[in-house]
Design an enzyme around this catalytic site. Structure first.
Site, mmCIF file in Angstrom:
data_model
loop_
_atom_site.group_PDB
_atom_site.id
_atom_site.type_symbol
_atom_site.label_atom_id
_atom_site.label_comp_id
_atom_site.label_asym_id
_atom_site.label_seq_id
_atom_site.Cartn_x
_atom_site.Cartn_y
_atom_site.Cartn_z
ATOM 1 N N GLY A 36 -6.667 3.490 11.123
ATOM 2 C CA GLY A 36 -7.399 2.435 10.583
ATOM 3 C C GLY A 36 -7.662 2.162 9.088
ATOM 4 O O GLY A 36 -8.550 1.359 8.739
ATOM 5 N N THR A 37 -7.041 2.994 8.304
ATOM 6 C CA THR A 37 -6.880 2.905 6.912
ATOM 7 C C THR A 37 -6.790 1.498 6.641
ATOM 8 O O THR A 37 -7.328 0.813 5.575
ATOM 9 C CB THR A 37 -6.212 3.849 6.111
ATOM 10 N N GLY A 38 -5.461 1.159 6.944
ATOM 11 C CA GLY A 38 -5.176 -0.367 6.682
ATOM 12 C C GLY A 38 -6.123 -1.581 7.028
ATOM 13 O O GLY A 38 -6.372 -2.425 6.258
ATOM 14 N N CYS A 39 -6.640 -1.399 8.038
ATOM 15 C CA CYS A 39 -7.537 -2.300 8.684
ATOM 16 C C CYS A 39 -8.817 -2.135 7.709
ATOM 17 O O CYS A 39 -9.514 -3.377 7.260
ATOM 18 C CB CYS A 39 -8.105 -2.056 10.089
ATOM 19 N N THR A 75 -6.324 9.430 9.452
ATOM 20 C CA THR A 75 -6.263 8.356 8.729
ATOM 21 C C THR A 75 -5.907 6.881 9.576
ATOM 22 O O THR A 75 -5.530 6.023 9.349
ATOM 23 C CB THR A 75 -5.122 8.266 7.844
ATOM 24 N N LYS A 107 0.926 -1.388 0.154
ATOM 25 C CA LYS A 107 0.010 -0.042 0.142
ATOM 26 C C LYS A 107 0.935 1.339 0.049
ATOM 27 O O LYS A 107 2.039 1.439 0.630
ATOM 28 C CB LYS A 107 -0.933 0.007 1.266
#
Ligand SMILES: Nc1ncnc2c1ncn2[C@@H]1O[C@H](COP(=O)(O)OP(=O)(O)OP(=O)(O)O)[C@@H](O)[C@H]1O
Ligand SMILES: Cc1ncc(COP(=O)(O)O)c(N)n1
Length: 280
Positions: free
Chosen positions: A210-213, A208, A177
C-alpha cells in the site's frame, strides 16, 4: 472549527486495511482532511495476497460519487483500482460532470502479490480517457513502462517517462516513483515546467503493502488543503517515508505501512529523512 477540507477516493477496498480505500481514508484522516469513498471493487485480501475480487456494479459506483459530491462536496479526488474499461469511462465522465479540477490518478495495475487489479485491455482507456483529466499521475516504474511503452532503467528514463506522460498523454503533471528501483528511492516529479527529484533513505523491509496508495492519498489530501503541487508531493514523501520506517510488522507477508507515523514522529525526523532538488 475552521474550514473542513474534503477528499474523495475512488478505489478498491482492501480487507487487510493496508492498501486501497482503507489506506486512503487513514491517510486523509492523519492529514486532517475529511475522507470519503466510492468503492469500485471489494477485494478479500491480506498481507499474503489477493484471494478474491468482487466488482461493484457501475450504477453503484456512480451512485456513491453522485451522493457525496452533490451534498458534501469535494476539494480533491484520487483514483486507485479501477479494474475495467467501463469503470474508467464512468469515472472520467463523473470527473467532467462534477467539474473536478484536482484529480490525482494512481494508475494501479498489479498488486504486490501479483494479482491483476486492472484488466490489460483497460490500459488504452486509462491512457486516452483518464490521463488527460489528471492534475497528477503517480505511476511506479512498471506502471510508467506500461503507460509509455518504454523501458525504465535509470533516473534519466524516469524523467523521460514523466515528460511523456505530460506531453504525450495530456496529464497536468507526473511523478514516477522509485520504490521499484535499487538504491535510494528517488521519485521524479515533472510539473509541466520543471523536474523535481525527491529522495529518501531506503528502508529494507517487506512491509511495503500500500505504499503507492498511501503516497497518492497524502498528495490528494494536501492538494485538498490548497498546497501547491510540489509542496503536496514533498509532504507525501515525508509521510510515506516515515510510514515505511516505523513499520507495524503485521501479518505473514507484505505488511501494511504505519499510517500514524507521520503524525507521531514527523517533527523529530522529517527533515533529516528526505531531501529534494529541482532541475530544469
Ligand atoms: N523501501 C523503501 N524505503 C523508503 N521509501 C520507499 C521504499 N519503497 C518505496 N518507497 C517510496 O514509497 C513511495 C511509493 O513507491 P512505490 O514505487 O513502492 O509505489 P507502488 O509500487 O505503487 O506501491 P504499492 O504498489 O505498494 O501501492 C515512493 O515515494 C517510493 O520512493
Ligand atoms: C484494493 C487495492 N488497491 C491497490 C492495491 C495495490 O497495493 P499493493 O501494490 O501494495 O498490493 C491493492 N493491493 N489493493
Amino acid at each position: 472549527m475552521g474550514q473542513i477540507y474534503k477528499a474523495l477516493t475512488i478505489a478498491g477496498s482492501d480487507s487487510g486495511g493496508g492498501a486501497g480505500i482503507q489506506a486512503d481514508l487513514k491517510t486523509f484522516q492523519m492529514l486532517e482532511v475529511y475522507g470519503m469513498s466510492a468503492i469500485t471493487a471489494v477485494t478479500s485480501q491480506n498481507t499474503l495476497g489477493v484471494n478474491g475480487i468482487y466488482d461493484i456494479p457501475l450504477e453503484g459506483i456512480e451512485g456513491q460519487i453522485n451522493s457525496v459530491v452533490s451534498d458534501i462536496g469535494v476539494d480533491a479526488v484520487k483514483t486507485g483500482m479501477l479494474s475495467q474499461p467501463a469503470v474508467i469511462e464512468l469515472v472520467a465522465a463523473q470527473v467532467i460532470k462534477h467539474k473536478i479540477t484536482k484529480l490525482v490518478v494512481d494508475p494501479v495495475m498489479i498488486a504486490k502479490g501479483g494479482a491483476s487489479l486492472l484488466a490489460e485491455h483497460a490500459q488504452d482507456t486509462l491512457r486516452s480517457k483518464l490521463l488527460p483529466l489528471a492534475s497528477l499521475v503517480t505511476p511506479n516504474i512498471p506502471e510508467a513502462e506500461v503507460i509509455t511503452g518504454m523501458r525504465i532503467t535509470s533516473l534519466h528514463d524516469m524523467k523521460e517517462a514523466a515528460l511523456r506522460i505530460v506531453q504525450q498523454y495530456g496529464a497536468g503533471a507526473a511523478v514516477v516513483k522509485g520504490g521499484h528501483s535499487t538504491g535510494e528511492p528517488t521519485d521524479v516529479l515533472y510539473d509541466g515546467e520543471q523536474f523535481h527529484l525527491l529522495t529518501a533513505t531506503r528502508y529494507e523491509t517487506r512491509h511495503t503493502h500500500g505504499t503507492g496508495c498511501t503516497f497518492s492519498a497524502a498528495i490528494t489530501a494536501e492538494l485538498a488543503k490548497g498546497s501547491s503541487l510540489f509542496e503536496a508531493v514533498q509532504t507525501a514523501k515525508r509521510f510515506i517515508t516515515l510510514a515505511i520506517r516505523y513499520e507495524l510488522g503485521i501479518g505473514g507477508g507484505h505488511g501494511p505501512t504505519n499510517h500514524w507515523a507521520y503524525w507521531r514522529y514527523s517533527t523529530d525526523n522529517r527533515d533529516k529523512d528526505t531531501k529534494e532538488s529541482t532541475e530544469l
